[in-house]
Write a protein that holds these residues in place. Structure first.
Motif, mmCIF file in Angstrom:
data_model
loop_
_atom_site.group_PDB
_atom_site.id
_atom_site.type_symbol
_atom_site.label_atom_id
_atom_site.label_comp_id
_atom_site.label_asym_id
_atom_site.label_seq_id
_atom_site.Cartn_x
_atom_site.Cartn_y
_atom_site.Cartn_z
ATOM 1 N N MET A 1 0.823 -1.204 0.000
ATOM 2 C CA MET A 1 0.000 0.000 0.000
ATOM 3 C C MET A 1 0.859 1.256 0.000
ATOM 4 S SD MET A 1 -3.122 -0.487 -0.387
ATOM 5 C CE MET A 1 -3.549 1.204 -0.043
ATOM 6 N N GLU A 45 -9.030 -6.878 -2.242
ATOM 7 C CA GLU A 45 -8.123 -6.318 -1.243
ATOM 8 C C GLU A 45 -7.522 -4.971 -1.651
ATOM 9 O OE1 GLU A 45 -7.405 -7.422 1.752
ATOM 10 O OE2 GLU A 45 -8.594 -9.257 1.662
ATOM 11 N N VAL A 46 -6.937 -4.933 -2.851
ATOM 12 C CA VAL A 46 -6.202 -3.727 -3.249
ATOM 13 C C VAL A 46 -7.130 -2.528 -3.422
ATOM 14 C CG1 VAL A 46 -4.727 -2.705 -5.010
ATOM 15 C CG2 VAL A 46 -4.347 -5.062 -4.277
ATOM 16 N N PRO A 48 -10.279 -1.915 -2.384
ATOM 17 C CA PRO A 48 -10.884 -1.401 -1.146
ATOM 18 C C PRO A 48 -9.889 -0.671 -0.245
ATOM 19 C CG PRO A 48 -11.669 -3.631 -1.595
ATOM 20 C CD PRO A 48 -10.560 -3.361 -2.557
ATOM 21 N N ARG A 49 -8.648 -1.151 -0.166
ATOM 22 C CA ARG A 49 -7.668 -0.477 0.696
ATOM 23 C C ARG A 49 -7.273 0.882 0.137
ATOM 24 N NH1 ARG A 49 -3.351 -4.718 3.290
ATOM 25 N NH2 ARG A 49 -4.844 -6.257 4.081
ATOM 26 N N ALA A 52 -10.066 3.200 0.926
ATOM 27 C CA ALA A 52 -10.124 3.544 2.352
ATOM 28 C C ALA A 52 -9.142 4.656 2.716
ATOM 29 C CB ALA A 52 -9.844 2.303 3.193
ATOM 30 N N ALA A 53 -8.073 4.831 1.918
ATOM 31 C CA ALA A 53 -7.125 5.917 2.200
ATOM 32 C C ALA A 53 -7.774 7.275 2.068
ATOM 33 C CB ALA A 53 -5.922 5.815 1.271
#
Length: 480
Positions: A1, A45-46, A48-49, A52-53
Motif C-alpha cells: 500500500m 483487497e487492493v 478497497p484499501r 479507504a485511504a
C-alpha cells in the motif's frame, strides 16, 4: 500500500492524463493471473484499501486504473473514484482532461521496403487526440513469429501522424530507409492490432506450456512493459468499429500444430461453477474407483485405485506417485473441465515469473469429487512438469462408505512406470533397448553412463514388466 500511495503522490504532480493511464496500466498488469484475468486479490483487497485511504493520492490511483482497465475491474475503480470525489476528496489537475472523450484521427501500417530490413519489419500506428493533446500508439510486429505484437510504445507528439512519420523517414539510417506507409481505416486498424495481440497471447500460452518463462521488463518499472501497454491499447480499440468477415491471421504450420497441442492440453471449462467440496456433516464421502493410464506408452502402463471422493488433488498426486513407484516431487498439475489446478512452487515465487497468483486455486484446495462428477468423467494429471508424464484419470465406479476413514489402495495394475530420470518416451525407449542389448552391451561403460543419468546403478535395477500389488499397497500405506 505504501508503494501504491507513493505512485499516487507522483500522479498528483503530473499534468498529462496519459501519465495516469500509463501508471494505471502498470498497476493493473501487476495483479493479473497468467491467463490475463485480474486476481481476486486486486478486486477484494487492493481496490478497497486504496479507497479507504480517502485522499488525493488514492483518488489519483483509482482514476488511473479506471481509465487504463477496460473490463469490470476498471468499472470498480471508477465507481470507487466517484465515491471519493463525492465525499470532497480533491482531484488531481488532470482529472477533468482524463474524462474528456478520445478521438481517433488516423491509422497507418508501415513496412520497410528497402535495405537489409526490407520485408522484415512492420509497425501499426494509431493517432489519438484528447483535450487537444495528441499521442500515437505504435505496435511493432514480428514476422518471424506469425506477425505477433512484439512491442508497444506510446509517442507524445504535437506533429500529427503524417508529420511524425515523415520525420522518422527523414532521420532513418540507410539500412532502415524506405519506410513505406499504407493508410488504414479504424476497423482495419482494430482488426490488425487485435490479431497481433491474440497471436502474442497464443504464443505465450504455448511457451508457458513448454516451461519457458518470460523475462522481466528490461525497461524497469518506470516504463510500462508490453502487457501493461497492451491493456491501455485494448481500451482504445474498444471504441473503434469492428471489421466484418475477416478471417483470423494464420500461424506458421509448425506454430499452428503447437497451438493445437495447447488447445488439447487446455480442456473446455464446464458451463457451471466448480461444485462444492464434500461437507463433513453430510457423512463419509463415497469411494471412487479410478483408472490411471500413462498417456503415450507403447505397452499399457496403468493402475486401478480406490480413494475417497474428498481426497484433495494434492493428496491424489502423492497417491499416484506411490502407486507408480515414483519419488516425492511437488511438480504437478491437474487439467479438468473446470480449469487447470497447479501445485504452488515449493521454492516460492520467481521474481521474473511469479506463476499462479495467490488466489489461483491450487491442488490443495480442490478435491477429486469436485472435478470427477460422474462415472466416465475424466481429468488429466501431469507429473514432473519438465518431463510431462501425462496420466489419463477416469472415474470407473462410485460406491458407498460406511465409516469416516478410508486409506487409498491399489486394486490392480500393469507394468512398471518409466524411471523418473527418463525425460521423454524417446529416452525411455532408448533405455529399454539398452536393457535388451539392442543398442549397446548393458554392461558397457557407455550403457553405465546412460543408466547413471537415468538414476540407476545397473540394468538389473529395473524390470519394465514389474507390477507387485502387495508392494504397491505397502508403499501406499506409508502415506497414512
Amino acid at each position: 500500500m505504501s508503494g501504491l500511495l507513493s505512485t499516487g503522490a507522483w500522479l498528483r504532480e503530473r499534468t498529462d492524463p496519459l501519465d495516469a493511464e500509463a501508471a494505471g496500466s502498470v498497476i493493473a498488469a501487476r495483479y493479473r493471473r497468467p491467463d490475463g484475468q485480474p486476481t481476486r486479490l486486486f478486486v477484494d483487497e487492493v481496490l478497497p484499501r486504496v479507497t479507504a485511504a480517502a485522499n488525493t493520492e488514492a483518488l489519483a490511483i483509482l482514476l488511473a486504473i479506471g481509465a487504463a482497465t477496460p473490463e469490470s475491474t476498471g468499472e470498480a475503480a471508477r465507481t470507487s473514484a466517484t465515491v471519493l470525489a463525492a465525499a470532497g476528496v480533491p482531484a488531481p489537475s488532470w482529472a477533468d482532461e482524463l474524462a474528456e472523450p478520445i478521438t481517433a484521427t488516423g491509422f497507418r501500417l508501415l513496412r520497410r521496403t528497402t535495405g537489409l530490413a526490407a520485408g522484415k519489419t512492420a509497425v501499426l500506428c494509431g493517432e489519438f487526440v484528447r483535450a487537444g493533446r495528441r499521442h500515437i500508439l505504435a505496435v511493432r510486429l514480428n514476422p518471424l513469429r506469425c506477425g505477433e505484437a512484439a512491442g508497444i510504445v506510446t509517442l507524445r507528439t504535437d506533429l500529427g501522424l503524417d508529420r511524425a512519420i515523415a520525420q522518422v523517414q527523414a532521420g532513418a539510417t540507410r539500412d532502415a530507409a524506405g519506410l513505406g506507409g499504407k493508410e488504414l481505416d479504424a476497423a482495419e486498424f482494430r482488426w490488425e492490432v487485435s490479431e497481433a495481440l491474440a497471436i502474442r497471447a497464443a504464443h505465450e500460452a504455448a511457451d508457458l506450456l513448454l516451461g519457458f518463462r518470460p523475462s522481466s521488463d528490461p525497461h524497469g518499472q518506470d516504463v510500462p512493459g508490453y502487457h501493461a501497454t497492451a491493456l491501455l491499447l485494448t481500451g482504445r480499440l474498444q471504441a473503434l468499429p469492428t471489421l466484418r468477415h475477416q478471417p483470423p491471421r494464420p500461424h506458421t504450420a509448425a506454430c499452428d500444430e503447437l497451438i493445437r497441442i495447447v488447445a488439447r492440453r487446455s480442456p473446455t471449462r464446464h458451463p457451471g461453477p466448480l461444485p462444492a467440496r464434500w461437507a463433513r456433516q453430510e457423512g463419509p464421502a463415497p469411494l471412487y474407483q479410478i483408472t490411471v493410464n500413462m498417456r503415450g506408452a507403447r505397452q499399457p502402463i496403468w493402475r486401478r485405485l480406490e480413494v475417497p471422493a474428498d481426497l484433495s488433488l494434492a493428496r491424489l498426486h502423492a497417491v499416484i506417485q506411490a502407486a507408480f513407484g515414483w519419488q516425492e516431487s511437488e511438480l504437478h498439475e491437474f487439467e479438468t473441465p473446470f480449469g487447470t489446478f497447479t501445485a504452488p512452487d515449493p521454492d516460492g515465487p520467481d521474481p521474473d515469473f511469479p506463476g499462479p497468483a495467490p488466489d489461483w486455486p491450487d491442488t490443495r484446495t480442490v478435491s477429486l469429487g469436485q472435478v470427477l462428477t460422474g462415472v466416465g468423467s475424466q481429468i488429466v494429471g501431469v507429473y514432473l512438469l519438465e518431463n510431462e508424464w501425462e496420466l489419463d484419470i477416469e472415474l470407473a465406479k462410485i460406491s458407498g462408505r460406511t465409516t469416516g476413514a478410508s486409506d487409498p489402495r491399489c486394486l490392480d495394475g500393469q507394468r512398471a512406470a518409466p524411471p523418473e530420470g527418463c525425460q521423454s518416451w524417446d529416452v525411455y525407449e532408448e533405455f529399454l533397448r539398452i536393457l535388451e542389448g539392442e543398442d549397446a552391451d548393458p554392461d558397457s561403460e557407455e550403457s553405465y553412463e546412460r543408466l547413471t543419468e537415468i538414476g540407476l546403478a545397473e540394468a538389473t535395477d529395473f524390470d519394465p514388466r514389474w507390477f507387485d500389488l502387495e508392494a504397491v499397497n505397502a508403499d501406499l500405506s506409508r502415506l497414512r
